[in-house]
Design an enzyme around this catalytic site. Structure first.
Site, PDB file in Angstrom:
ATOM      1  N   GLN A 167       0.792  -1.218   0.000  1.00 28.58           N
ATOM      2  CA  GLN A 167       0.000   0.000   0.000  1.00 28.58           C
ATOM      3  C   GLN A 167       0.830   1.277   0.000  1.00 28.58           C
ATOM      4  OE1 GLN A 167      -2.660  -2.027   3.146  1.00 28.58           O
ATOM      5  NE2 GLN A 167      -3.954  -0.466   2.243  1.00 28.58           N
ATOM      6  N   HIS A 269       0.986  -9.334   4.523  1.00 31.83           N
ATOM      7  CA  HIS A 269      -0.154  -8.420   4.568  1.00 31.83           C
ATOM      8  C   HIS A 269      -0.868  -8.500   3.217  1.00 31.83           C
ATOM      9  CE1 HIS A 269      -2.024  -4.744   6.550  1.00 31.83           C
ATOM     10  NE2 HIS A 269      -2.624  -4.795   5.378  1.00 31.83           N
ATOM     11  N   ASN A 309      -1.807 -10.923   8.188  1.00 34.06           N
ATOM     12  CA  ASN A 309      -2.763  -9.844   8.395  1.00 34.06           C
ATOM     13  C   ASN A 309      -4.141 -10.246   7.883  1.00 34.06           C
ATOM     14  OD1 ASN A 309      -3.646  -6.868   8.605  1.00 34.06           O
ATOM     15  ND2 ASN A 309      -4.048  -7.355   6.459  1.00 34.06           N
ATOM     16  N   GLU A 310      -5.133 -10.207   8.746  1.00 34.05           N
ATOM     17  CA  GLU A 310      -6.542 -10.396   8.367  1.00 34.05           C
ATOM     18  C   GLU A 310      -6.799 -11.590   7.447  1.00 34.05           C
ATOM     19  OE1 GLU A 310      -8.207  -6.668   6.968  1.00 34.05           O
ATOM     20  OE2 GLU A 310      -8.054  -5.752   8.937  1.00 34.05           O
TER      21      GLU A 310
END
Ligand SMILES: *[C@@H]1O[C@H](CO)[C@@H](O)[C@H](O)[C@H]1NC(C)=O
Ligand SMILES: *[C@@H]1O[C@H](CO)[C@@H](O)[C@H](O)[C@H]1NC(C)=O
Ligand SMILES: *[C@@H]1O[C@H](CO)[C@@H](O)[C@H](O)[C@H]1NC(C)=O
Ligand SMILES: *[C@@H]1O[C@H](CO)[C@@H](O)[C@H](O)[C@H]1NC(C)=O
Ligand SMILES: *[C@@H]1O[C@H](CO)[C@@H](O)[C@H](O)[C@H]1NC(C)=O
Ligand SMILES: *[C@@H]1O[C@H](CO)[C@@H](O)[C@H](O)[C@H]1NC(C)=O
Ligand SMILES: *[C@@H]1O[C@H](CO)[C@@H](O)[C@H](O)[C@H]1NC(C)=O
Ligand SMILES: *[C@@H]1O[C@H](CO)[C@@H](O)[C@H](O)[C@H]1NC(C)=O
Length: 601
Positions: A167, A269, A309-310
Site C-alpha cells: 500500500q 499483509h 494480516n486479516e
C-alpha cells in the site's frame, strides 16, 4: 480585507437609498437603552495560536537484551543450499534458457503485468531533519471536558501507527521484487489502483524520511509489513533469496532503532506470492522458508511479530477456499513453534484479524442475536476457536461450508492451540446484524446467495432509523458507543491474555476533494481517535479488559487496495510534486497528545 471593505461600502449605499417608511421605523420612540460600557479606548488584537511543538523521541533505541540470537548464531538454522542472488528486470531482454531461477525466468514472472506509472526516482532518499515549522501543534480542541485524564496507560503500552508494504512502497519491479497476488489480481480488480501501486507513496525509497517524521512527532511504535515476494521473488521454498530485499528491510529496522522507534513486523499483509497461493496445501513449507530468512536476521531487534494480516477475510481475494484458513493456521503455528523452540526467540507472536463487531439490530429479538453470533462465528470463530480455545471450528460454519471447510482433526487442534501470545485485531467500527431476507436456513443452503456463507444482513443504521454515527468515506463511522463491546466480545469470548488494537482509523468523507489546508485540519479523524481512545480507557479501567496497545491506520494516505481517494492517513502525500511530500494532519498531533497525557512515564 478588500472584500469586507467593499461590502461595508455597499451597505452604506443601501442605507442612503432606504425608502421613507424605513426611516420612520427608525425614529419610533423606544425604552431608553442601558448605557453600554467599553473596556478599552483603542482596540487591541490577541493572537490565539500557541506555539507548542511536538516532542521528538529519544534516540537511538537499544533493547536491554536482544529478542533472539544474532544472525551469526541463528544462521545455522537456515538450509545450507540456499542461493542468495539479485535480479534486475529488463522487459526488453531476449529470453535465454538460464534455468528455473535465472534472470529470464524472473522476467517471465512479470510477463502478464506491466505498469503505466513508473517510480519518479529509484534510489533511497537521505533523510533530512523535519523543520520545526512542521511540528507546531494545531489550535487546541474546543472542548476536552470528557477527557478521562485520570485514567492512565502503562509505560509499556504499545501505541503508534501502522502501514503495509504493497500500500505504500511502490517500486514493485525494482531491486528484484517478484509479483504478489495483490499485483496479479489488480488490487481487487481496479486497474488504475494496480498501476498506481507501482508508485504508491514511494516509501521503498522514502522510508528513512518516513521514519524520521514519525520520530519527530514522538511516535514510539511503527508497524509495517515485509513483502514476501521481495525476499523470495519466486515465492516458493527452495527458490533464491533476494539479497537487496534482505538489506532493505535490515536497514528499515535499523533506521527505526536509530530514530528511537520500536518496529512491529507483519510477515504477510495480503500479498503472498502467486506461486505460493497456487500451492497453498504446502503453505507451511513455503511460509517457513521465507519467514526463517527474516526471523534469523532481524529477530534480535523485533519484539513483536504478526504472521498474517486479516487472513479471516482473505477467502475470495488471497484465498479461494475456507480450507486455506486451515493451511494458514498450521503455517502460523509451525512458525510459532520454530521461533520459540528452534530460534529461541523471546519476542511475541500474533496473527491479526479483521472484525467489525456484529451487534444484534434488535437485542431483544432472538433471531437478531443469533444472526450477530453467527456472523462473529464466521469472521472470528473459525480461526480463533482453535488458536485461543483449542476448539473445533464453529458448528454453524462447518454445516454451511460443507466440503469447503473440513473439520480439524484432534491432532491439528493440538498443533494450533495456544500458538499465539496475544490477541490482535482491527476493530474500526461495529455494525448491526439481523437475519437475511428469506431466513438463515434458505441462504445457508444456497452458495449463490450474495450473503452466503455467513448469511447475515448487516447495516450501520439503527432500528430507529438513525445512522450509528458520523459516516466516513468508506465503512467506518464515528461510533465510540460500541468500542467497549467490541473489546468486551473478544475479551470474554476468546479470553486472551491481552488485546492489541492493531489497526483503527477513519477516512473523512470526500477528503481527497478538499484543499490541503482543509485536509490538514482533519477534525473528524481527531474526533474518531479521541472518542475511540476514551472508550478504550473505560474498557481497561471499568471493564477490566487488558488492552495492551493501539496502532492507528494509517500514518500516511496510501493505496487502499485500488483507491487513493480513501484517505486513512494522518499525513497527506503530494503525489504530483515529484517528491511525494508528506504533510502532517491535525489528527496526528492529537493522537500523539492523547498518549502523552495518558501513558505513564
Ligand atoms: C536443499 O536442501 C534441502 C534439505 O535440506 C532439500 O530438501 C532441498 O531439495 C534442497 N534444495 C535444493 C535447491 O537443492
Ligand atoms: C500469464 O497469463 C497466461 C494466460 O492467462 C497464463 O497462462 C500464464 O501462466 C501467465 N503467466 C504468469 C507468469 O503468471
Ligand atoms: C476519574 O475522575 C472521575 C471524575 O472526573 C471519577 O468519577 C473517577 O472515579 C476517577 N477515576 C479514577 C480511576 O480515579
Ligand atoms: C496499467 O495501465 C495500462 C494502460 O492503461 C494497462 O495496459 C495495464 O494493464 C495496467 N496495469 C495494471 C497492472 O493494471
Ligand atoms: C507439496 O505437497 C506435495 C503433496 O502434498 C508434495 O508432493 C510436494 O513435495 C510438496 N512441495 C513442497 C515444495 O514441499
Ligand atoms: C425478530 O426479527 C425477525 C427478523 O427480522 C422478524 O421477522 C420478527 O418479526 C422479529 N420478532 C419480533 C418479536 O420483533
Ligand atoms: C464451495 O464454495 C463455492 C463458492 O466459493 C461454491 O460455489 C460451492 O458450491 C461450495 N460448495 C459447497 C458444497 O458448499
Ligand atoms: C502538490 O504540489 C504541487 C507542486 O508543488 C502543488 O502545485 C500542489 O498544489 C500540491 N497539491 C497539494 C494538494 O498540496
Amino acid at each position: 480585507m478588500a472584500s469586507t471593505f467593499s461590502s461595508l461600502t455597499l451597505l452604506g449605499l443601501l442605507a442612503h437609498s432606504l425608502p421613507a417608511h424605513a426611516s420612520a421605523i427608525r425614529t419610533t420612540p423606544a425604552d431608553p437603552a442601558p448605557s453600554p460600557t467599553y473596556s478599552y479606548s483603542s482596540f487591541s488584537y490577541t493572537q490565539m495560536t500557541s506555539d507548542r511543538y511536538a516532542t521528538p523521541l529519544k534516540s537511538p533505541l537499544s533493547f536491554p537484551t536482544p529478542f533472539a540470537p544474532p544472525f551469526s548464531k541463528a544462521s545455522t538454522l537456515l538450509p545450507a543450499n540456499v542461493t542468495y542472488t539479485t535480479y534486475s528486470l529488463n522487459p526488453q531482454a531476449t529470453a535465454t534458457p538460464d534455468g528455473q531461477y535465472g534472470q529470464s525466468a524472473y522476467a517471465a514472472l512479470w510477463t502478464n503485468l506491466s505498469y503505466s506509472d513508473s517510480p519518479p526516482f529509484t534510489t533511497t532518499v537521505s533523510p533530512t531533519p523535519v523543520p520545526t515549522s512542521e511540528l507546531v501543534f494545531p489550535p487546541a480542541l474546543p472542548d476536552q471536558s470528557t477527557d478521562q485524564s485520570n485514567l492512565t496507560l502503562p509505560s509499556d503500552f504499545i501505541w503508534g501507527v501502522a502501514g503495509s508494504a504493497w500500500q505504500i512502497e511502490g517500486g514493485l519491479q525494482i531491486e528484484g521484487r517478484g509479483p504478489s497476488v495483490l499485483d496479479t489480481i489488480g488490487a481487487l480488480g481496479m486497474s488504475q489502483g494496480a498501476n498506481d501501486s507501482n508508485v504508491a507513496d514511494m516509501n521503498y525509497f522514502l522510508y528513512k524520511q518516513d521514519i524520521a517524521r514519525l520520530a519527530a512527532l514522538g511516535v514510539p511504535h511503527y508497524s509495517f509489513s515485509i513483502s514476501w515476494s521481495r525476499v523470495v521473488p519466486f515465492g516458493v521454498a527452495g527458490s533464491p533469496i533476494n539479497k537487496q530485499a534482505l538489506s532493505h528491510y535490515d536497514d528499515l529496522i535499523n533506521t527505526c532503532l536509530e530514530y528511537g522507534i520500536t518496529p512491529i513486523v507483519t510477515l504477510v499483509h495480503a500479498d503472498a506470492p502467486p506461486a505460493v497461493i497456487a500451492d497453498v496445501s504446502n503453505l507451511t513449507t513455503h511460509f517457513l522458508y521465507y519467514a526463517k530468512q527474516v526471523m534469523t536476521r532481524y529477530g534480535d531487534r523485533v519484539p513483536h511479530w504478526v504472521t498474517f494480516n486479516e487472513p479471516n477475510i482473505a477467502v475470495g481475494s488471497m484465498f479461494s477456499s475456507y480450507n486455506d484458513l486451515t493451511a494458514t493456521l498450521l503455517a502460523h503455528a509451525a512458525l510459532y513453534d520454530w521461533y520459540k523452540h528452534e530460534l529461541g526467540g523471546t519476542g511475541k507472536i500474533t496473527m491479526k484479524f479483521a472484525n467489525n463487531l456484529a451487534m444484534p439490530l434488535d437485542p431483544s429479538n432472538e433471531s437478531h442475536v443469533s444472526a450477530a453470533l453467527r456472523y462473529q462465528d464466521f469472521i472470528l470463530g473459525i480461526m480463533s476457536n482453535p488458536l485461543f480455545l483449542g476448539k473445533q471450528y464453529p458448528a454453524d460454519a462447518l454445516k454451511t461450508l460443507g466440503p469447503n471447510l473440513t473439520a480439524l482433526t484432534d491432532e491439528q487442534i493440538a498443533q494450533i492451540r495456544g500458538r499465539i501470545d496475544f490477541w490482535a485485531f482491527d476493530p474500526y467500527v461495529a455494525q448491526f446484524a439481523s437475519p437475511p431476507p428469506g431466513g438463515v436456513e434458505a441462504c445457508a443452503s444456497d452458495p449463490s446467495n450474495p450473503l452466503w456463507p455467513s448469511c447475515v444482513s448487516l447495516t450501520n443504521v439503527q432500528a430507529n432509523g438513525w445512522l450509528m454515527g458520523d459516516a466516513s468515506n468508506a465503512y467506518a463511522y464515528i461510533a465510540p458507543q460500541y468500542v467497549r463491546q467490541q473489546l468486551g466480545y473478544v475479551w470474554n469470548t476468546f479470553r486472551p491474555s491481552g488485546i492489541l488494537i492493531a489497526e483503527f482509523g477513519f477516512n473523512p468523507f470526500a477528503d481527497s476533494e478538499r484543499s490541503l489546508d482543509a485536509q490538514r485540519y482533519d477534525l473528524e479523524r481527531t474526533l474518531y481517535y479521541q472518542n475511540f481512545l476514551q472508550e478504550m480507557l473505560k474498557a481497561i479501567h471499568e471493564d477490566g479488559i487488558n488492552v495492551i496497545g493501539a496502532l492507528a491506520w494509517s500514518f500516511v494516505d496510501n493505496n487502499e487496495f485500488g483507491s487513493f481517494a480513501n484517505q486513512y492517513g494522518m499525513q497527506a502525500v503530494n503525489r504530483t510534486d515529484g517528491k511525494f511530500t508528506r504533510n502532517y494532519k491535525r489528527s496526528f498531533f492529537d493522537f500523539v497528545d492523547f498518549f502523552s497525557k495518558h501513558v505513564a512515564s
